[in-house]
Design a protein around this motif. Structure first.
Motif, short mmCIF file in Angstrom:
data_model
loop_
_atom_site.label_atom_id
_atom_site.label_comp_id
_atom_site.label_asym_id
_atom_site.label_seq_id
_atom_site.Cartn_x
_atom_site.Cartn_y
_atom_site.Cartn_z
N ARG A 241 -0.44 -5.95 3.87
CA ARG A 241 0.83 -6.48 4.46
C ARG A 241 2.08 -5.67 4.42
O ARG A 241 2.87 -5.61 5.66
CB ARG A 241 1.27 -7.65 3.53
N HIS A 242 2.18 -4.80 3.73
CA HIS A 242 3.31 -3.66 3.92
C HIS A 242 2.78 -2.32 3.40
O HIS A 242 2.03 -2.34 2.32
CB HIS A 242 4.60 -4.18 2.97
N VAL A 243 3.33 -1.25 4.03
CA VAL A 243 3.19 0.16 3.50
C VAL A 243 4.44 0.60 3.26
O VAL A 243 5.51 0.48 3.88
CB VAL A 243 2.51 0.90 4.69
N ILE A 244 4.40 1.27 1.98
CA ILE A 244 5.62 1.89 1.48
C ILE A 244 5.33 3.43 1.29
O ILE A 244 4.23 3.92 1.05
CB ILE A 244 6.19 1.26 0.30
N ARG A 245 6.38 4.22 1.23
CA ARG A 245 6.16 5.71 0.78
C ARG A 245 7.47 6.06 0.00
O ARG A 245 8.55 5.48 0.20
CB ARG A 245 6.19 6.58 2.19
N PRO A 246 7.21 7.23 -0.77
CA PRO A 246 8.34 7.67 -1.84
C PRO A 246 9.45 8.16 -1.04
O PRO A 246 9.50 8.52 0.24
CB PRO A 246 7.68 8.65 -2.48
N ILE A 247 10.62 8.21 -1.52
CA ILE A 247 11.85 8.47 -0.69
C ILE A 247 11.99 9.71 -0.18
O ILE A 247 12.28 9.93 0.74
CB ILE A 247 13.25 7.90 -1.48
N PHE A 248 11.21 10.86 -1.17
CA PHE A 248 11.48 12.17 -0.71
C PHE A 248 10.55 12.34 0.66
O PHE A 248 10.80 13.42 1.06
CB PHE A 248 10.85 12.98 -2.10
N GLN A 249 9.73 11.62 1.02
CA GLN A 249 8.82 11.74 2.12
C GLN A 249 9.50 11.04 3.28
O GLN A 249 9.07 11.31 4.53
CB GLN A 249 7.53 11.07 1.93
N TYR B 144 0.97 -1.13 -0.10
CA TYR B 144 -0.01 0.02 0.15
C TYR B 144 0.86 1.26 -0.11
O TYR B 144 1.65 1.64 0.93
CB TYR B 144 -0.78 -0.05 1.31
N GLN B 145 0.96 1.82 -0.87
CA GLN B 145 1.99 3.34 -1.19
C GLN B 145 1.05 4.37 -1.08
O GLN B 145 -0.06 4.78 -1.47
CB GLN B 145 2.53 2.99 -2.70
N LEU B 146 1.59 5.07 -0.08
CA LEU B 146 1.12 6.57 -0.01
C LEU B 146 1.99 7.54 -1.10
O LEU B 146 3.34 7.72 -0.78
CB LEU B 146 1.47 7.13 1.46
N HIS B 147 1.28 7.90 -1.71
CA HIS B 147 1.82 8.59 -3.12
C HIS B 147 2.27 10.08 -2.82
O HIS B 147 3.10 10.77 -3.28
CB HIS B 147 1.05 8.89 -3.92
N GLU B 148 1.58 10.98 -1.89
CA GLU B 148 1.81 12.13 -1.37
C GLU B 148 1.42 12.57 0.19
O GLU B 148 0.73 11.94 0.59
CB GLU B 148 0.99 13.23 -2.31
N ARG B 149 2.00 13.36 0.48
CA ARG B 149 2.01 14.04 2.00
C ARG B 149 0.31 14.59 1.73
O ARG B 149 -0.02 15.36 0.93
CB ARG B 149 2.88 15.04 1.85
N VAL C 60 -4.05 4.43 11.25
CA VAL C 60 -4.87 3.82 10.41
C VAL C 60 -4.29 2.89 9.68
O VAL C 60 -4.73 1.77 9.20
CB VAL C 60 -5.71 4.94 9.46
N LEU C 61 -2.82 3.28 9.20
CA LEU C 61 -1.99 2.30 8.56
C LEU C 61 -1.59 1.20 9.42
O LEU C 61 -1.76 -0.10 9.15
CB LEU C 61 -0.72 2.83 8.18
N GLU C 62 -1.49 1.31 10.92
CA GLU C 62 -1.26 0.25 11.71
C GLU C 62 -2.37 -0.65 11.87
O GLU C 62 -2.33 -1.81 11.75
CB GLU C 62 -0.84 0.89 13.02
#
Length: 76
Positions: free
Chosen positions: A61-69, A33-38, A50-52
Motif C-alpha cells: 500500500r505504501h513505500v517509506i524510506r528513512p529520512i537520511f535517504q 514497505y520500508q527500504l532500510h538501506e541504499r 518495481v516499487l510502483e
C-alpha cells in the motif's frame, strides 16, 4: 546466495522478498514497505519501477524510506 540479481533493491530481490513476506504473514498486502538501506549496485530507476509495480499490483500500500535517504530519491 543464489543468482546476482537476488540482492539489495533489484527487481528480482524485491519481488521475491515481498512474495515471501506475504506468504509468511498470511496476508494479501503489506501496509508499509520500508527500504532500510541504499543499493548502489541497482539502478534507482529499477528500484522505483518495481516499487510502483508492487503498489499497482496491490501487494504493497505504501513505500517509506528513512529520512537520511531523501536526497537520494528526490531527483527521481
Amino acid at each position: 546466495m543464489g543468482w546476482p540479481q537476488c540482492r539489495g533493491l533489484s527487481h528480482h530481490h524485491l519481488i521475491h522478498a515481498c512474495e515471501t513476506n506475504l506468504q509468511w504473514l498470511k496476508t494479501d498486502y503489506i501496509d508499509l514497505y520500508q527500504l532500510h538501506e541504499r543499493d548502489d549496485m541497482t539502478p534507482l530507476e529499477e528500484t522505483l519501477a518495481v516499487l510502483e509495480y508492487l503498489v499497482n499490483a496491490s501487494k504493497v500500500r505504501h513505500v517509506i524510506r528513512p529520512i537520511f535517504q531523501l536526497a537520494y530519491y528526490e531527483y527521481a
